[in-house]
Scaffold this motif. Sequence first.
Motif, PDB file in Angstrom:
ATOM      1  N   TRP A 157      13.683  -3.456  -2.429  1.00  0.00           N
ATOM      2  CA  TRP A 157      14.497  -3.101  -1.270  1.00  0.00           C
ATOM      3  C   TRP A 157      13.657  -2.853  -0.025  1.00  0.00           C
ATOM      4  O   TRP A 157      14.128  -3.077   1.094  1.00  0.00           O
ATOM      5  CB  TRP A 157      15.375  -1.899  -1.605  1.00  0.00           C
ATOM      6  N   ALA A 158      12.415  -2.448  -0.207  1.00  0.00           N
ATOM      7  CA  ALA A 158      11.514  -2.335   0.943  1.00  0.00           C
ATOM      8  C   ALA A 158      11.256  -3.725   1.512  1.00  0.00           C
ATOM      9  O   ALA A 158      11.275  -3.926   2.741  1.00  0.00           O
ATOM     10  CB  ALA A 158      10.206  -1.671   0.528  1.00  0.00           C
ATOM     11  N   ASP A 159      11.009  -4.702   0.633  1.00  0.00           N
ATOM     12  CA  ASP A 159      10.785  -6.077   1.094  1.00  0.00           C
ATOM     13  C   ASP A 159      12.043  -6.669   1.720  1.00  0.00           C
ATOM     14  O   ASP A 159      11.976  -7.363   2.741  1.00  0.00           O
ATOM     15  CB  ASP A 159      10.335  -6.959  -0.077  1.00  0.00           C
ATOM     16  N   ARG A 160      13.154  -6.400   1.106  1.00  0.00           N
ATOM     17  CA  ARG A 160      14.420  -6.980   1.587  1.00  0.00           C
ATOM     18  C   ARG A 160      14.805  -6.472   2.964  1.00  0.00           C
ATOM     19  O   ARG A 160      15.302  -7.228   3.803  1.00  0.00           O
ATOM     20  CB  ARG A 160      15.532  -6.662   0.581  1.00  0.00           C
ATOM     21  N   THR A 161      14.570  -5.191   3.211  1.00  0.00           N
ATOM     22  CA  THR A 161      14.949  -4.606   4.502  1.00  0.00           C
ATOM     23  C   THR A 161      13.803  -4.605   5.508  1.00  0.00           C
ATOM     24  O   THR A 161      14.029  -4.339   6.695  1.00  0.00           O
ATOM     25  CB  THR A 161      15.443  -3.156   4.305  1.00  0.00           C
ATOM     26  N   GLY A 162      12.589  -4.872   5.028  1.00  0.00           N
ATOM     27  CA  GLY A 162      11.445  -4.909   5.930  1.00  0.00           C
ATOM     28  C   GLY A 162      11.036  -3.554   6.442  1.00  0.00           C
ATOM     29  O   GLY A 162      10.528  -3.442   7.570  1.00  0.00           O
ATOM     30  N   VAL A 163      11.226  -2.519   5.633  1.00  0.00           N
ATOM     31  CA  VAL A 163      10.852  -1.173   6.057  1.00  0.00           C
ATOM     32  C   VAL A 163       9.770  -0.647   5.120  1.00  0.00           C
ATOM     33  O   VAL A 163       9.558  -1.154   4.021  1.00  0.00           O
ATOM     34  CB  VAL A 163      12.062  -0.215   6.056  1.00  0.00           C
ATOM     35  N   SER A 164       9.088   0.393   5.560  1.00  0.00           N
ATOM     36  CA  SER A 164       8.047   1.009   4.737  1.00  0.00           C
ATOM     37  C   SER A 164       8.682   1.976   3.737  1.00  0.00           C
ATOM     38  O   SER A 164       9.877   2.267   3.795  1.00  0.00           O
ATOM     39  CB  SER A 164       7.047   1.753   5.622  1.00  0.00           C
ATOM     40  N   ARG A 165       7.860   2.497   2.841  1.00  0.00           N
ATOM     41  CA  ARG A 165       8.382   3.372   1.789  1.00  0.00           C
ATOM     42  C   ARG A 165       8.996   4.683   2.307  1.00  0.00           C
ATOM     43  O   ARG A 165      10.016   5.124   1.761  1.00  0.00           O
ATOM     44  CB  ARG A 165       7.267   3.680   0.775  1.00  0.00           C
ATOM     45  N   PRO A 166       8.424   5.366   3.322  1.00  0.00           N
ATOM     46  CA  PRO A 166       9.020   6.649   3.753  1.00  0.00           C
ATOM     47  C   PRO A 166      10.483   6.548   4.178  1.00  0.00           C
ATOM     48  O   PRO A 166      11.321   7.326   3.681  1.00  0.00           O
ATOM     49  CB  PRO A 166       8.103   7.090   4.897  1.00  0.00           C
ATOM     50  N   PRO A 167      10.848   5.623   5.093  1.00  0.00           N
ATOM     51  CA  PRO A 167      12.283   5.555   5.432  1.00  0.00           C
ATOM     52  C   PRO A 167      13.142   5.076   4.272  1.00  0.00           C
ATOM     53  O   PRO A 167      14.312   5.458   4.163  1.00  0.00           O
ATOM     54  CB  PRO A 167      12.336   4.568   6.606  1.00  0.00           C
ATOM     55  N   LEU A 168      12.563   4.248   3.394  1.00  0.00           N
ATOM     56  CA  LEU A 168      13.306   3.814   2.218  1.00  0.00           C
ATOM     57  C   LEU A 168      13.651   5.014   1.343  1.00  0.00           C
ATOM     58  O   LEU A 168      14.803   5.196   0.925  1.00  0.00           O
ATOM     59  CB  LEU A 168      12.499   2.795   1.417  1.00  0.00           C
ATOM     60  N   ARG A 169      12.641   5.853   1.077  1.00  0.00           N
ATOM     61  CA  ARG A 169      12.886   7.021   0.231  1.00  0.00           C
ATOM     62  C   ARG A 169      13.851   7.995   0.905  1.00  0.00           C
ATOM     63  O   ARG A 169      14.664   8.632   0.228  1.00  0.00           O
ATOM     64  CB  ARG A 169      11.558   7.723  -0.079  1.00  0.00           C
ATOM     65  N   GLU A 170      13.733   8.139   2.238  1.00  0.00           N
ATOM     66  CA  GLU A 170      14.671   9.012   2.952  1.00  0.00           C
ATOM     67  C   GLU A 170      16.099   8.519   2.766  1.00  0.00           C
ATOM     68  O   GLU A 170      17.019   9.312   2.514  1.00  0.00           O
ATOM     69  CB  GLU A 170      14.324   9.059   4.443  1.00  0.00           C
TER      70      GLU A 170
END
Length: 231
Positions: free
Chosen positions: A41-54
């Motif tokens: 999902w980090a790859d799919r949305t192009g975001v880093s791990r911190p906002p993903l985990r948030e």
Amino acid sequence: MSRVSVTKPAGRATALVLSTVRAAILSGELSPGEQIRQQVWADRTGVSRPPLREALEILTNEGLLVHGLNQGYFVAKFNRDEMEQLYTMRLLLEREALEEIEWPTDAQLAELENVADDIEQHARSGRPDIALQELAEFYLGIYELSPKKLIVEEVKRLWIRTAAYRSLSVDVSADPGRSGQRLHVIVDVLRARDLPRLRELLLRPTLRGRSGVAVGGHVMPSGADERRVAG
């Protein structure tokens, strides 16, 4: 009508993950019990791990996901007894919220008509995830007419918790015209200020959900002839 949310506003990257994962749950791409693969999902949305985990923490707080220590995040899954409890709570609170409402203005009725049209349009264009989100907004927008605001907030929370099962029990794409027509009937009942009929129409999906049946390891509301507007 307000968006279906009980969480604080998120940053842009976090909001992107929230909308993407919610859409995957509502469309059935992510099923109850399925693990959220963070790197995927980090790859799919192009975001880093911190906002993903948030975002995943927000969804966990909302009840859409569950988190297991050293296991990760999973789409919330309920057995038949748990689903019956959730829908029983919904039924009790929704009935109480509908004891009295402040009848909508012409502008609010027009907004509900527009939402009904949007639901039909998105269902026809192959976006059931958007249609289902708007369907929740349509129903909850009506509950927001109740002056019992604390009860309405709890109704919203329970709608969020049962969202993962909405794609299993609601097929807005099968007959978009019929779905839209039924929602316009609800608007007409609001316009006529017919509270008994409004209670009947709004509580019918919740009553069906409460008497759900297990299908394929999931729990789905019965009543296939009216599933398109089930909550």
